[in-house]
Enzyme design. Structure first.
Site, PDB file in Angstrom:
ATOM      1  N   ARG A 235       0.853  -1.191   0.000  1.00  0.00           N
ATOM      2  CA  ARG A 235       0.000   0.000   0.000  1.00  0.00           C
ATOM      3  C   ARG A 235       0.891   1.245   0.000  1.00  0.00           C
ATOM      4  NH1 ARG A 235      -3.473  -2.832  -1.638  1.00  0.00           N
ATOM      5  NH2 ARG A 235      -5.476  -3.343  -0.666  1.00  0.00           N
ATOM      6  N   HIS A 283      -1.722  -0.173  -9.965  1.00  0.00           N
ATOM      7  CA  HIS A 283      -2.290  -1.126  -8.983  1.00  0.00           C
ATOM      8  C   HIS A 283      -2.745  -2.421  -9.674  1.00  0.00           C
ATOM      9  CE1 HIS A 283      -4.265  -1.252  -4.761  1.00  0.00           C
ATOM     10  NE2 HIS A 283      -4.097  -2.479  -5.211  1.00  0.00           N
TER      11      HIS A 283
HETATM   12  P1  NAP Z   1      -1.265 -11.308   5.525  1.00  0.00           P
HETATM   13  O1  NAP Z   1      -1.460 -12.737   5.179  1.00  0.00           O
HETATM   14  O2  NAP Z   1      -2.086 -10.698   6.592  1.00  0.00           O
HETATM   15  O3  NAP Z   1       0.281 -11.108   5.856  1.00  0.00           O
HETATM   16  C1  NAP Z   1       0.794  -9.915   6.334  1.00  0.00           C
HETATM   17  C2  NAP Z   1       2.244 -10.110   6.715  1.00  0.00           C
HETATM   18  O4  NAP Z   1       2.778  -8.849   7.114  1.00  0.00           O
HETATM   19  C3  NAP Z   1       2.428 -11.069   7.895  1.00  0.00           C
HETATM   20  O5  NAP Z   1       3.593 -11.825   7.721  1.00  0.00           O
HETATM   21  C4  NAP Z   1       2.579 -10.107   9.079  1.00  0.00           C
HETATM   22  O6  NAP Z   1       3.341 -10.620  10.156  1.00  0.00           O
HETATM   23  C5  NAP Z   1       3.329  -8.981   8.420  1.00  0.00           C
HETATM   24  N1  NAP Z   1       3.145  -7.745   9.213  1.00  0.00           N
HETATM   25  C6  NAP Z   1       2.022  -7.094   9.492  1.00  0.00           C
HETATM   26  N2  NAP Z   1       2.238  -6.034  10.294  1.00  0.00           N
HETATM   27  C7  NAP Z   1       3.557  -6.027  10.507  1.00  0.00           C
HETATM   28  C8  NAP Z   1       4.400  -5.209  11.257  1.00  0.00           C
HETATM   29  N3  NAP Z   1       3.943  -4.159  11.944  1.00  0.00           N
HETATM   30  N4  NAP Z   1       5.689  -5.498  11.296  1.00  0.00           N
HETATM   31  C9  NAP Z   1       6.174  -6.564  10.612  1.00  0.00           C
HETATM   32  N5  NAP Z   1       5.416  -7.393   9.856  1.00  0.00           N
HETATM   33  C10 NAP Z   1       4.132  -7.119   9.800  1.00  0.00           C
HETATM   34  O7  NAP Z   1      -1.509 -10.394   4.212  1.00  0.00           O
HETATM   35  P2  NAP Z   1      -1.362 -10.831   2.676  1.00  0.00           P
HETATM   36  O8  NAP Z   1      -2.572 -11.546   2.213  1.00  0.00           O
HETATM   37  O9  NAP Z   1      -0.040 -11.466   2.486  1.00  0.00           O
HETATM   38  O10 NAP Z   1      -1.392  -9.378   1.971  1.00  0.00           O
HETATM   39  C11 NAP Z   1      -0.419  -8.390   2.271  1.00  0.00           C
HETATM   40  C12 NAP Z   1      -0.826  -7.054   1.668  1.00  0.00           C
HETATM   41  O11 NAP Z   1      -0.689  -7.078   0.257  1.00  0.00           O
HETATM   42  C13 NAP Z   1      -2.306  -6.691   1.860  1.00  0.00           C
HETATM   43  O12 NAP Z   1      -2.535  -6.138   3.145  1.00  0.00           O
HETATM   44  C14 NAP Z   1      -2.553  -5.706   0.748  1.00  0.00           C
HETATM   45  O13 NAP Z   1      -2.337  -4.397   1.226  1.00  0.00           O
HETATM   46  C15 NAP Z   1      -1.476  -6.032  -0.285  1.00  0.00           C
HETATM   47  N6  NAP Z   1      -2.077  -6.455  -1.567  1.00  0.00           N
HETATM   48  C16 NAP Z   1      -1.785  -5.734  -2.676  1.00  0.00           C
HETATM   49  C17 NAP Z   1      -2.310  -6.107  -3.896  1.00  0.00           C
HETATM   50  C18 NAP Z   1      -1.975  -5.342  -5.160  1.00  0.00           C
HETATM   51  O14 NAP Z   1      -2.545  -5.622  -6.218  1.00  0.00           O
HETATM   52  N7  NAP Z   1      -1.050  -4.411  -5.111  1.00  0.00           N
HETATM   53  C19 NAP Z   1      -3.136  -7.246  -3.988  1.00  0.00           C
HETATM   54  C20 NAP Z   1      -3.416  -7.952  -2.834  1.00  0.00           C
HETATM   55  C21 NAP Z   1      -2.878  -7.558  -1.624  1.00  0.00           C
HETATM   56  P3  NAP Z   1       2.846 -11.908  11.017  1.00  0.00           P
HETATM   57  O15 NAP Z   1       3.045 -13.075  10.066  1.00  0.00           O
HETATM   58  O16 NAP Z   1       3.741 -11.950  12.159  1.00  0.00           O
HETATM   59  O17 NAP Z   1       1.387 -11.673  11.317  1.00  0.00           O
END
Ligand code: NAP
Length: 320
Positions: A235, A283
């Site tokens: 993001r 995006h």
């Molecule tokens: P997820 O499964 O919730 O994983 C998030 C990861 O980030 C986890 O490993 C978490 O740690 C880590 N994290 C969160 N807060 C943190 C912090 N303060 N310090 C260190 N690590 C932190 O999410 P996901 O499904 O992989 O998606 C990630 C992001 O990708 C989404 O939130 C979205 O914004 C983005 N996204 C972008 C697109 C695009 O087209 N550009 C598409 C889809 C998603 P823990 O494992 O310890 O909980």
């Protein structure tokens, strides 16, 4: 079963083009079959609105959700739900985000593609072509490059493994400590600095939360090796834009591939558009695939209809 009938009408609450909404209605209703029927919120009768316990949402207007007084949970069609999480009242409906292996595969493909773009010096050769410069640069092997993935969740872990399978040296960072075969992992504040300091290429795949907002600031960028590059597929507000522009102007950061921005679409006047060291993407790194997402949403809703189980929902205190 007829007593449950009103609950079987599910409102779709989304801000999206009409064609996209129509596509969602078709694929969701096909996937749900006889379990339930999805309708646009505006097409629900007052009784159906009152009976609705679950809504399917994509970037919804929070005011629209208030028209559903008995809502227990919402199923997002998106993986990123930071906006919903910040806009809905804390005691409001539970938020379930989309966790789709297809999205992880799509995202890992994007991570591999743009890592290869940087690894094979494509921005530099494109600049050379404009100047008609015939000059080769030393080729590095993938094993000589370290790629750090910030965020090792559903998307980050799959991307890390795909890069590893393509020969890159991969390092990862998450909030809680993790063990992933073949990947050097770090966590916490010290881990953040270490993970950044090792990276030739850093890929952002953590959610936007109060903790991660502005995390890639001047100090964090300075802790990356000179000449390192950045890919933001998470993001926009996670990066301090002024700090990144300064680091790019100074050449400390060689190139940034940016798919997400604080304001989208990226305003015409933004410096990123014309910056020679920035690749702007609209995006597109991992759009939701309607067919697979609909099957996952339908499965979760069928389970709820059967035994009242709500899938794992967003932890509102940590914001993801
Ligand atoms: P997820 O499964 O919730 O994983 C998030 C990861 O980030 C986890 O490993 C978490 O740690 C880590 N994290 C969160 N807060 C943190 C912090 N303060 N310090 C260190 N690590 C932190 O999410 P996901 O499904 O992989 O998606 C990630 C992001 O990708 C989404 O939130 C979205 O914004 C983005 N996204 C972008 C697109 C695009 O087209 N550009 C598409 C889809 C998603 P823990 O494992 O310890 O909980």
């Amino acid at each position: 079963m007829s007593t449950r009938k009103p609950h079987r009408i599910l409102p779709l609450v989304a801000r999206a083009p009409a064609e996209e909404l129509q596509g969602w209605l078709e694929t969701l209703n096909k996937a749900l079959a006889s379990d339930a029927q999805v309708k646009l919120l505006g097409d629900l009768t007052p009784e159906e609105r009152k009976a609705a316990e679950v809504a399917i949402v994509a970037n919804p207007d929070p005011a629209e959700l208030l028209k559903l007084p008995n809502l227990k949970w919402v199923h997002s069609l998106w993986a990123g739900v930071e906006r919903l999480s910040s806009e809905l009242p804390k005691d409001g409906p539970e938020i379930v985000r989309l966790v789709d292996p297809q999205m992880a595969a799509t995202m890992s493909e994007a991570v591999l593609a743009w890592t290869l773009y940087l690894h094979r010096d494509m921005p530099r050769y494109a600049r050379q072509q404009i100047q008609k410069t015939w000059q080769e640069h030393t080729l590095k092997l993938p094993s000589e490059r370290t790629v750090t993935i910030l965020g090792l969740g559903n998307l980050g872990k799959t991307a890390a493994l795909r890069l590893k399978a393509n020969g890159f040296n991969v390092c990862g960072w998450s909030r809680s400590a993790k063990q992933i075969d073949g990947i050097e992992t770090h966590s916490g504040a010290d881990g953040f600095k270490t993970a950044l300091s090792k990276a030739d290429i850093t890929v952002l795949l953590m959610p936007l939360t109060p903790d991660t907002k502005g995390m890639l600031d001047a100090k964090a960028l300075a802790s990356m090796p000179a000449g390192a590059s950045l890919i933001n597929f998470a993001r926009g507000p996670i990066i301090d834009d002024n700090a990144l522009l300064e680091a790019l102007d100074e050449g400390h950061i060689d190139h940034a591939v940016l798919d997400v921005f604080a304001s989208e679409p990226l305003p015409d006047v933004h410096r990123y558009w014309d910056h020679p060291s920035v690749t702007v993407l609209p995006h597109i790194s991992a759009p939701t695939t309607q067919s697979t997402a609909s099957r996952i949403v339908a499965g979760n809703i069928a389970e709820y209809m059967k035994n009242g189980t709500i899938p794992e929902s967003v932890d509102r205190s940590r914001g993801y």
